[in-house]
Design a protein around this motif. Structure first.
Motif, short mmCIF file in Angstrom:
data_model
loop_
_atom_site.label_atom_id
_atom_site.label_comp_id
_atom_site.label_asym_id
_atom_site.label_seq_id
_atom_site.Cartn_x
_atom_site.Cartn_y
_atom_site.Cartn_z
N VAL A 1 -6.59 -18.24 32.02
CA VAL A 1 -5.96 -16.96 32.35
C VAL A 1 -5.87 -16.73 33.85
O VAL A 1 -5.10 -15.90 34.31
CB VAL A 1 -6.67 -15.78 31.66
N ALA A 2 -6.66 -17.52 34.62
CA ALA A 2 -6.54 -17.44 36.08
C ALA A 2 -5.29 -18.18 36.57
O ALA A 2 -4.77 -17.87 37.65
CB ALA A 2 -7.78 -18.03 36.75
N HIS A 3 -4.81 -19.14 35.78
CA HIS A 3 -3.69 -19.98 36.21
C HIS A 3 -2.52 -19.96 35.23
O HIS A 3 -1.70 -20.88 35.20
CB HIS A 3 -4.17 -21.42 36.40
N GLY A 4 -2.44 -18.91 34.43
CA GLY A 4 -1.35 -18.80 33.47
C GLY A 4 -1.65 -17.71 32.48
O GLY A 4 -2.47 -16.81 32.75
N ALA A 5 -1.01 -17.78 31.31
CA ALA A 5 -1.19 -16.73 30.31
C ALA A 5 -0.94 -17.29 28.92
O ALA A 5 -0.14 -18.22 28.73
CB ALA A 5 -0.26 -15.56 30.57
N TYR B 1 -18.94 -27.67 42.44
CA TYR B 1 -19.84 -27.99 41.33
C TYR B 1 -20.57 -26.73 40.89
O TYR B 1 -21.30 -26.13 41.68
CB TYR B 1 -20.84 -29.07 41.73
N PHE B 2 -20.37 -26.34 39.62
CA PHE B 2 -20.88 -25.07 39.09
C PHE B 2 -21.95 -25.35 38.04
O PHE B 2 -21.69 -26.06 37.06
CB PHE B 2 -19.74 -24.26 38.47
N LEU B 3 -23.13 -24.77 38.23
CA LEU B 3 -24.22 -24.98 37.28
C LEU B 3 -24.04 -24.19 35.99
O LEU B 3 -24.74 -24.43 35.01
CB LEU B 3 -25.56 -24.60 37.92
N SER B 4 -23.17 -23.19 35.98
CA SER B 4 -22.88 -22.44 34.77
C SER B 4 -21.48 -21.85 34.88
O SER B 4 -20.93 -21.75 35.98
CB SER B 4 -23.92 -21.32 34.55
N PRO B 5 -20.90 -21.45 33.75
CA PRO B 5 -19.57 -20.83 33.79
C PRO B 5 -19.59 -19.33 34.05
O PRO B 5 -18.56 -18.67 33.91
CB PRO B 5 -19.00 -21.13 32.39
N TRP B 6 -20.79 -18.80 34.38
CA TRP B 6 -20.91 -17.37 34.62
C TRP B 6 -21.48 -17.10 36.00
O TRP B 6 -22.31 -17.88 36.49
CB TRP B 6 -21.81 -16.73 33.55
N PRO B 7 -21.07 -16.01 36.64
CA PRO B 7 -20.09 -15.05 36.15
C PRO B 7 -18.68 -15.62 36.12
O PRO B 7 -18.32 -16.45 36.95
CB PRO B 7 -20.20 -13.89 37.15
N ALA B 8 -17.88 -15.15 35.17
CA ALA B 8 -16.53 -15.65 35.01
C ALA B 8 -15.69 -15.41 36.26
O ALA B 8 -14.76 -16.17 36.54
CB ALA B 8 -15.87 -15.00 33.79
N SER B 9 -16.03 -14.36 37.00
CA SER B 9 -15.26 -14.05 38.20
C SER B 9 -15.34 -15.18 39.22
O SER B 9 -14.42 -15.38 40.02
CB SER B 9 -15.76 -12.75 38.83
N ALA B 10 -16.44 -15.97 39.19
CA ALA B 10 -16.56 -17.09 40.13
C ALA B 10 -15.58 -18.20 39.79
O ALA B 10 -15.14 -18.95 40.68
CB ALA B 10 -17.99 -17.62 40.11
N LEU B 11 -15.22 -18.34 38.50
CA LEU B 11 -14.30 -19.40 38.10
C LEU B 11 -12.87 -19.10 38.51
O LEU B 11 -12.05 -20.03 38.65
CB LEU B 11 -14.37 -19.62 36.58
N ALA B 12 -12.55 -17.84 38.69
CA ALA B 12 -11.18 -17.46 39.02
C ALA B 12 -10.74 -18.03 40.36
O ALA B 12 -9.54 -18.20 40.61
CB ALA B 12 -11.05 -15.94 39.03
N ALA B 13 -11.71 -18.36 41.23
CA ALA B 13 -11.37 -18.89 42.55
C ALA B 13 -11.19 -20.40 42.55
O ALA B 13 -10.81 -20.97 43.58
CB ALA B 13 -12.47 -18.50 43.54
N ILE B 14 -11.44 -21.07 41.42
CA ILE B 14 -11.28 -22.53 41.37
C ILE B 14 -9.79 -22.87 41.44
O ILE B 14 -8.98 -22.36 40.66
CB ILE B 14 -11.90 -23.09 40.07
N PRO B 15 -9.41 -23.75 42.35
CA PRO B 15 -7.98 -24.09 42.48
C PRO B 15 -7.45 -24.80 41.24
O PRO B 15 -8.21 -25.44 40.49
CB PRO B 15 -7.96 -25.04 43.69
N PRO B 16 -6.15 -24.72 40.99
CA PRO B 16 -5.54 -25.36 39.82
C PRO B 16 -5.37 -26.86 40.03
O PRO B 16 -4.31 -27.35 40.43
CB PRO B 16 -4.19 -24.65 39.69
N ALA B 17 -6.45 -27.60 39.76
CA ALA B 17 -6.44 -29.06 39.94
C ALA B 17 -7.16 -29.68 38.74
O ALA B 17 -7.27 -29.06 37.69
CB ALA B 17 -7.12 -29.42 41.26
N SER B 18 -7.68 -30.88 38.89
CA SER B 18 -8.42 -31.52 37.80
C SER B 18 -9.81 -30.92 37.72
O SER B 18 -10.56 -30.89 38.69
CB SER B 18 -8.50 -33.03 38.03
N ILE B 19 -10.18 -30.42 36.54
CA ILE B 19 -11.44 -29.72 36.35
C ILE B 19 -12.18 -30.33 35.17
O ILE B 19 -11.63 -30.43 34.06
CB ILE B 19 -11.21 -28.21 36.09
N GLY B 20 -13.42 -30.74 35.41
CA GLY B 20 -14.26 -31.25 34.33
C GLY B 20 -15.17 -30.15 33.82
O GLY B 20 -15.70 -29.36 34.60
#
Length: 572
Positions: free
Chosen positions: A226-230, A190-209
């Motif tokens: 871009v963390a899970h594709g291009a 559970y993330f209170l903000s989308p920043w820093p963006a580098s923290a989002l890169a570690a989120i596994p490729p699953a269902s994300i709200g």
């Protein structure tokens, strides 16, 4: 560099807390207006000064785009397009810019704007020193507190890896920018903000709200994508190619209305003047009777809009609409449509209009009126303030917070690849992030939707005085919320005047300027952006220059009253 002529001790001392775009534009205006030398100290918590949180590496993914075109960025030492054209091709490529695609109406990566601001900051500092201004830049320094006294303001400063110290200044500008948690993942998944963006890169490729469907949410979706594709340009348009092993990767963006922002629309810059709903007309309403202020302003809005685009006004029955009805009618067709079908059609229209330099009159009229209408905010009684926030503000935000065409293309590509959906949740829903397995569950009516990860991406919200990061200013009564028996009114932020001084008898005039975004958003609801940094900077830069002149004059008078032989004051 120390100026010659005046003893350094007699120079007025000025401090800026923060070194992002607001400080940069304020400093630019100050250097332009300053008639005397002064001592300038800039405190910045980051290792380098002159970029700001929205534009620095690590905090932003290289794929994230700014939502302001080059032509709309106020110039500093250079215009953005001129600066870009002067850069080596290798540097442009490194910051994600095609050297052959530089133009006035192009949207550039956020990191590119960070490089621009950093270079402009360095150039301004060099110019300041040539003008005899003494400059000290203290990076890796966090200002922990500020205390006002009759002879100045004392800052408590914590350098990284060094002892805390205090320093007194005649004038202080607080420009601390957005306020986000340093660690956004406050609970597992559970993330209170989308920043820093580098923290989002570690989120596994699953269902994300993702709560939000506007710029912040788009930033989050792009960082995850871009963390899970291009994204690839296949010749017939942009498409998204998932990486191997990411079959379970799927994002759901959600908001009350379930709408994407619209694509940036072509319009003249600078703005054409308004004819009816003008600043003098709104100021005349403000100085008149208090009753029905918002409705009387809305009547001017309707007249301006009808004159600008009679066909649009007739199509929505504008002359019969109340403020509440207008908000509903403005969004009605989009709410009924599939959000991606609407986005695709709107993007095609915006691209055609951009190519032909065609302006949609009703969009342009609303865009030009939003800053004029903001003049009402401090003067609205609580009921009308709530009406403005719920019904009028969303229209203006939707109209001015359009996004680059490429951002819409990316959202469409993700949807076409089966990786992105949008959900309208209305007002009656709940997000439960306290789960043993992490992530969050959306409760929507009888429906229960689980997400392995969940990101709050609704942008910066107004903050009240209790969140102010300098406790002594609260204890001294200098920083406070607008007094009201209704706690909702605290959302108007802290009490400041039109020159961004806290309104308090406990502080000398011109000692403190507050430009810290979250705490003035309530009074100035449309200030998020570079143009707002420029406008605030013009006001505060001019005020500071005048204050420095007064301080220097007072200091010189005091110096003239001192016997230079024995250092004692001459009795009068």
């Amino acid at each position: 560099m120390k100026p010659t002529g005046a003893p350094p001790a007699l120079l007025p001392e000025v401090a800026f807390v923060g070194a992002g775009p607001t400080t940069i534009y304020t400093l630019h205006a100050l250097i332009e207006a300053a008639a005397r030398p002064f001592a300038l100290t800039i405190f910045e918590a980051q290792p380098s000064a002159g970029r700001g949180t929205p534009y620095r590496p690590g905090w932003n993914d290289p794929a994230m785009l700014s939502n302001i075109a080059s032509i709309e960025i106020p110039p500093l030492e250079d215009r953005l397009v001129d600066w870009l054209q002067a850069q080596p091709r290798e540097r442009l490529a490194a910051i994600g810019i095609d050297p052959d695609d530089i133009g006035e109406r192009v949207f550039y990566p956020r990191l590119a704007l960070g490089e621009f601001f950093h270079d402009q900051f360095q150039a301004m500092i060099a110019r300041a020193e040539r003008q005899g201004i003494s400059v000290t830049i203290r990076t890796r320094c966090t200002v922990r507190d500020a205390v006002s006294a009759a002879d100045g303001m004392t800052l408590t400063v914590q350098p990284r890896g060094a002892p805390i110290f205090t320093q007194r200044f005649d004038h202080v500008v607080l420009a601390t920018g957005h306020q986000w948690p340093a660690e956004p993942e406050v609970r597992p998944g559970y993330f209170l903000s989308p920043w820093p963006a580098s923290a989002l890169a570690a989120i596994p490729p699953a269902s994300i709200g993702i709560r939000g469907t506007s710029l912040s949410a788009i930033d989050a979706a792009v960082a995850l994508a871009v963390a899970h594709g291009a994204f690839e340009d296949g010749g017939d348009g942009l498409r998204y190619v998932p990486a191997p092993g990411t079959d379970d990767f799927r994002m759901t963006m959600m908001s009350r209305k379930g709408l994407l922002p619209e694509a940036d629309f072509y319009h003249p810059v600078p703005y054409a003047p308004l004819a009816i709903c003008t600043e003098p007309a709104i100021e005349a309403l403000i100085t008149g009777p208090d009753e029905d202020l918002l409705d009387r302003a809305f009547a001017l809005f309707k007249r301006e809009l009808a004159m600008a685009d009679p066909a649009y006004a007739a199509s929505i029955g504008l002359d019969t609409l109340t403020l509440e009805d207008f908000c509903d009618r403005y969004f009605a067709e989009r709410i009924e449509a599939d959000p991606f079908a609407w986005a695709r059609a709107n993007l095609a229209e915006a691209q055609r209009n951009q190519a032909a330099a065609v302006t949609v009159p009703w969009r342009y009229a609303i865009l030009r009126m939003h800053e004029v209408m903001a003049l009402l905010i401090p003067h609205l009684e609580q009921g009308d303030f709530q009406r403005f926030s719920r019904y009028f503000k969303p229209v203006f935000v939707d109209d001015y917070a359009t996004v680059p065409h490429e951002s819409i293309e990316r959202m469409l590509a993700l949807h076409d690849a089966g990786k992105l959906d949008i959900l309208a949740v209305g007002d009656d829903y709940k997000v439960d992030s306290h789960r043993a397995e992490g992530g969050a569950v959306l409760h929507l009516g009888q429906e229960r939707i689980a997400f392995a990860s969940f990101i709050e991406a609704t942008g910066q919200r107004p903050l009240s005085a209790k969140d102010f990061p300098f406790p002594s200013l609260l204890e001294q009564g200098i920083v406070r919320d607008e007094a009201s028996p209704d706690p909702v009114k605290a959302s108007r932020g802290i009490v400041i005047d039109d020159q961004y001084h806290p309104i308090s008898a406990a502080i000398p005039t011109d000692q403190l300027f507050c430009l810290s975004l979250p705490f003035i958003l309530g009074r100035h609801p449309f200030i998020q952006g570079i143009t707002s940094s420029h406008e605030m900077g013009l006001v505060v830069g001019a005020e500071l220059a005048a204050a420095i002149d007064r301080t220097a004059g007072a200091g010189q008078t005091a110096a003239n009253d001192v016997d230079l032989d024995d250092g004692t004051a001459i009795a009068s």
